[in-house]
Design a protein around this motif. Structure first.
Motif, PDB file in Angstrom:
ATOM      1  N   GLU A 129       0.455  -0.795  -0.058  1.00 42.37           N
ATOM      2  CA  GLU A 129       0.091   0.175   0.377  1.00 42.37           C
ATOM      3  C   GLU A 129       0.508   1.619  -0.316  1.00 42.37           C
ATOM      4  OE1 GLU A 129      -2.041   0.008   3.397  1.00 42.37           O
ATOM      5  OE2 GLU A 129      -3.708  -1.739   2.365  1.00 42.37           O
ATOM      6  N   ASP A 130       2.221   0.701   0.778  1.00 44.45           N
ATOM      7  CA  ASP A 130       3.148   2.268   0.604  1.00 44.45           C
ATOM      8  C   ASP A 130       3.933   2.339  -0.925  1.00 44.45           C
ATOM      9  OD1 ASP A 130       2.430   2.861   3.276  1.00 44.45           O
ATOM     10  OD2 ASP A 130       3.486   0.900   3.631  1.00 44.45           O
ATOM     11  N   SER A 131       3.572   1.749  -1.995  1.00 50.38           N
ATOM     12  CA  SER A 131       4.292   1.739  -3.088  1.00 50.38           C
ATOM     13  C   SER A 131       4.701   3.000  -3.435  1.00 50.38           C
ATOM     14  CB  SER A 131       3.568   0.537  -3.907  1.00 50.38           C
ATOM     15  OG  SER A 131       4.390   0.175  -5.614  1.00 50.38           O
ATOM     16  N   GLY A 132       3.666   3.822  -4.110  1.00 44.95           N
ATOM     17  CA  GLY A 132       3.982   5.116  -4.075  1.00 44.95           C
ATOM     18  C   GLY A 132       4.639   6.813  -2.735  1.00 44.95           C
ATOM     19  N   ARG A 133       4.888   6.017  -1.741  1.00 44.10           N
ATOM     20  CA  ARG A 133       5.093   6.567  -1.470  1.00 44.10           C
ATOM     21  C   ARG A 133       7.358   6.198  -1.983  1.00 44.10           C
ATOM     22  NH1 ARG A 133       7.273   6.671   4.397  1.00 44.10           N
ATOM     23  NH2 ARG A 133       7.023   9.114   4.585  1.00 44.10           N
ATOM     24  N   TYR A 134       7.306   4.577  -1.287  1.00 51.14           N
ATOM     25  CA  TYR A 134       8.747   4.379  -0.969  1.00 51.14           C
ATOM     26  C   TYR A 134       9.309   4.629  -2.746  1.00 51.14           C
ATOM     27  CZ  TYR A 134      11.992   0.606  -1.161  1.00 51.14           C
ATOM     28  OH  TYR A 134      13.392   0.491  -0.746  1.00 51.14           O
ATOM     29  N   SER A 135       8.571   4.831  -3.967  1.00 52.79           N
ATOM     30  CA  SER A 135       9.520   4.952  -5.420  1.00 52.79           C
ATOM     31  C   SER A 135       9.699   6.089  -4.659  1.00 52.79           C
ATOM     32  CB  SER A 135       7.801   4.738  -5.950  1.00 52.79           C
ATOM     33  OG  SER A 135       8.241   5.367  -7.606  1.00 52.79           O
ATOM     34  N   ALA A 136       9.002   6.860  -4.569  1.00 52.04           N
ATOM     35  CA  ALA A 136       9.489   8.665  -4.541  1.00 52.04           C
ATOM     36  C   ALA A 136      10.410   9.155  -3.506  1.00 52.04           C
ATOM     37  CB  ALA A 136       7.882   9.949  -3.944  1.00 52.04           C
ATOM     38  N   ALA A 137      10.139   8.059  -2.869  1.00 51.20           N
ATOM     39  CA  ALA A 137      11.844   8.366  -1.686  1.00 51.20           C
ATOM     40  C   ALA A 137      12.924   7.865  -2.132  1.00 51.20           C
ATOM     41  CB  ALA A 137      11.335   7.588  -0.453  1.00 51.20           C
ATOM     42  N   LEU A 138      12.523   6.568  -2.777  1.00 54.63           N
ATOM     43  CA  LEU A 138      13.834   6.027  -3.712  1.00 54.63           C
ATOM     44  C   LEU A 138      14.649   7.559  -4.784  1.00 54.63           C
ATOM     45  CD1 LEU A 138      12.887   2.401  -4.091  1.00 54.63           C
ATOM     46  CD2 LEU A 138      15.373   3.669  -2.729  1.00 54.63           C
ATOM     47  N   ALA A 139      13.703   7.452  -5.516  1.00 52.72           N
ATOM     48  CA  ALA A 139      13.585   8.062  -6.189  1.00 52.72           C
ATOM     49  C   ALA A 139      14.734   9.893  -6.250  1.00 52.72           C
ATOM     50  CB  ALA A 139      12.676   8.849  -7.188  1.00 52.72           C
ATOM     51  N   ALA A 140      13.885  10.507  -4.767  1.00 49.80           N
ATOM     52  CA  ALA A 140      14.373  11.032  -3.987  1.00 49.80           C
ATOM     53  C   ALA A 140      16.398  10.705  -4.029  1.00 49.80           C
ATOM     54  CB  ALA A 140      13.862  12.215  -2.720  1.00 49.80           C
ATOM     55  N   GLY A 141      15.823  10.458  -3.088  1.00 52.25           N
ATOM     56  CA  GLY A 141      17.465   9.279  -2.512  1.00 52.25           C
ATOM     57  C   GLY A 141      18.446   9.315  -2.680  1.00 52.25           C
ATOM     58  N   PHE A 142      18.181   8.200  -4.078  1.00 50.08           N
ATOM     59  CA  PHE A 142      18.886   7.759  -5.371  1.00 50.08           C
ATOM     60  C   PHE A 142      19.380   8.483  -6.854  1.00 50.08           C
ATOM     61  CE2 PHE A 142      18.452   3.878  -4.088  1.00 50.08           C
ATOM     62  CZ  PHE A 142      19.808   3.169  -4.094  1.00 50.08           C
ATOM     63  N   GLY A 143      18.341  10.166  -6.821  1.00 55.39           N
ATOM     64  CA  GLY A 143      18.231  10.268  -7.872  1.00 55.39           C
ATOM     65  C   GLY A 143      17.867  10.076  -9.520  1.00 55.39           C
ATOM     66  N   MET A 144      17.177   8.727  -9.589  1.00 45.97           N
ATOM     67  CA  MET A 144      17.160   7.328 -10.397  1.00 45.97           C
ATOM     68  C   MET A 144      15.496   8.150 -10.725  1.00 45.97           C
ATOM     69  SD  MET A 144      15.834   4.162  -8.544  1.00 45.97           S
ATOM     70  CE  MET A 144      17.050   3.417  -7.796  1.00 45.97           C
ATOM     71  N   PRO A 145      15.524   7.875 -12.333  1.00 42.98           N
ATOM     72  CA  PRO A 145      14.135   8.258 -12.649  1.00 42.98           C
ATOM     73  C   PRO A 145      12.899   7.347 -12.535  1.00 42.98           C
ATOM     74  CG  PRO A 145      15.830   7.527 -14.881  1.00 42.98           C
ATOM     75  CD  PRO A 145      16.476   7.664 -13.394  1.00 42.98           C
ATOM     76  N   GLY A 146      12.008   8.157 -12.915  1.00 43.55           N
ATOM     77  CA  GLY A 146      10.833   7.215 -11.833  1.00 43.55           C
ATOM     78  C   GLY A 146      10.081   5.756 -11.672  1.00 43.55           C
ATOM     79  N   GLU A 147      10.451   5.367 -13.348  1.00 46.51           N
ATOM     80  CA  GLU A 147       9.842   4.855 -13.694  1.00 46.51           C
ATOM     81  C   GLU A 147      10.992   3.135 -13.039  1.00 46.51           C
ATOM     82  OE1 GLU A 147      12.615   5.997 -17.518  1.00 46.51           O
ATOM     83  OE2 GLU A 147      11.374   6.310 -15.644  1.00 46.51           O
ATOM     84  N   ILE A 148      12.513   3.330 -12.729  1.00 49.51           N
ATOM     85  CA  ILE A 148      12.669   2.276 -12.118  1.00 49.51           C
ATOM     86  C   ILE A 148      12.601   2.381 -10.347  1.00 49.51           C
ATOM     87  CG2 ILE A 148      15.895   2.367 -11.868  1.00 49.51           C
ATOM     88  CD1 ILE A 148      16.470   3.812 -14.171  1.00 49.51           C
ATOM     89  N   ALA A 149      12.749   3.970  -9.829  1.00 50.43           N
ATOM     90  CA  ALA A 149      12.012   3.289  -8.753  1.00 50.43           C
ATOM     91  C   ALA A 149      10.950   3.207  -8.366  1.00 50.43           C
ATOM     92  CB  ALA A 149      11.824   4.744  -8.051  1.00 50.43           C
ATOM     93  N   ASP A 150       9.954   2.642  -8.964  1.00 46.91           N
ATOM     94  CA  ASP A 150       8.205   2.476  -9.571  1.00 46.91           C
ATOM     95  C   ASP A 150       8.609   0.728  -9.383  1.00 46.91           C
ATOM     96  OD1 ASP A 150       7.349   4.489  -9.208  1.00 46.91           O
ATOM     97  OD2 ASP A 150       6.424   4.764 -11.188  1.00 46.91           O
ATOM     98  N   ALA A 151       9.792   0.045 -10.349  1.00 49.95           N
ATOM     99  CA  ALA A 151      10.112  -1.628 -10.412  1.00 49.95           C
ATOM    100  C   ALA A 151      10.450  -2.136  -9.000  1.00 49.95           C
ATOM    101  CB  ALA A 151      11.071  -1.122 -11.718  1.00 49.95           C
ATOM    102  N   PHE A 152      11.621  -1.035  -7.972  1.00 47.67           N
ATOM    103  CA  PHE A 152      12.053  -1.365  -6.430  1.00 47.67           C
ATOM    104  C   PHE A 152      10.858  -1.062  -5.880  1.00 47.67           C
ATOM    105  CE2 PHE A 152      15.938  -0.615  -8.786  1.00 47.67           C
ATOM    106  CZ  PHE A 152      16.874  -1.829  -8.600  1.00 47.67           C
ATOM    107  N   ALA A 153       9.716  -0.490  -6.083  1.00 41.06           N
ATOM    108  CA  ALA A 153       8.889  -0.443  -5.471  1.00 41.06           C
ATOM    109  C   ALA A 153       6.962  -0.936  -5.522  1.00 41.06           C
ATOM    110  CB  ALA A 153       8.437   1.004  -4.655  1.00 41.06           C
TER     111      ALA A 153
END
Length: 253
Positions: A129-153
């Motif tokens: 249920e926290d997928s979107g929140r975790y993806s946003a945190a990964l994107a901010a922390g790594f500076g990675m594209p959103g589509e890659i962060a989404d895959a990890f989340a």
């Protein structure tokens, strides 16, 4: 023995991850070569593992298979690449080199870990249920594209047995991330990040120690990780030790 167990644990963790990533797969060659395809457009996450003395025909066959996916990929070597491997990699345009340490930790080090969190910090264990929140945190922390962060989340990853996504929150904002994968008595530690504006406040250290404590409480007795030169000293200060160094032959540029 320690080296073999750490490598097996990391392999097992990657196999578990590829079970949940769309289009991802792993393959073990009969002579010891190994292919990991995560399906993500990151060269270090799609690899053919080989090493000095490995059968070059098997390595070449696995390389052809991974190259045919069209994804960025790399050749992963335990130790240093010899001239034969370097020549083979160059045939596929893999002419740059990256080296990453494989570090391992023993739960005997647990009593020496710092116990306190920052006064304003809260550790959260996330679910699908926290997928979107975790993806946003990964994107901010790594500076990675959103589509890659989404895959990890992906919710399937966050809800999978033995897999746990973490954030350290301050004033409702995620200031550090991490992801644990339990494999037998080991935990593989991935996706540790802190956004640049929050670095230097002890948040990363606090979350790594919380993740280790959680893994031990869940039955792990060892931890393994690969990390950058920036985070390696922190891990070593918590009791992690170098097992071996891996060379990645990657696309130029």
């Amino acid at each position: 023995m320690i080296s073999s167990a750490a490598v097996d644990a990391l392999d097992g963790a990657m196999e578990r991850l590829t079970d949940f990533l769309p289009g991802a797969f792993t393959r073990q060659g009969p002579k010891g070569g190994r292919l990991v395809c995560t399906g993500l457009p990151v060269a270090l996450l799609n690899t053919v593992r080989t090493g000095p003395g490995q059968d070059p025909r098997e390595t070449g066959s696995l390389a052809e298979e991974l190259s045919a996916t069209g994804l960025p990929w790399s050749m992963q070597v335990r130790g240093e690449a010899d001239p034969e491997l370097t020549t083979l990699a160059a045939r596929f345009g893999l002419t740059s080199t990256t080296r990453l340490p494989l570090l391992a930790w023993d739960a005997a080090s647990l009593p020496g870990l710092p116990a306190a969190l920052p006064a304003d910090g809260t550790v959260r264990k996330l679910s699908g249920e926290d997928s979107g929140r975790y993806s946003a945190a990964l994107a901010a922390g790594f500076g990675m594209p959103g589509e890659i962060a989404d895959a990890f989340a992906l919710p399937a990853l966050l809800d999978a047995p033995g897999m746990t996504a973490f954030t350290l929150d301050v004033a409702g904002e995620a200031v550090a991330t991490g992801f644990n994968v339990l494999v037998g008595g080991h935990v593989g530690m991935f996706n540790g990040s802190v956004p640049p504006r929050h670095r230097g406040n002890g948040y990363y250290r606090a979350l790594v120690t919380a993740r280790l404590r959680d893994a031990v409480a869940s039955g792990a007795r060892h931890a393994v990780t690969q990390n950058s030169p920036m985070s390696r000293p922190l891990y070593e200060s918590l009791g992690f030790r170098l097992v071996e160094t891996w060379t990645y032959l990657t696309p130029a540029g």
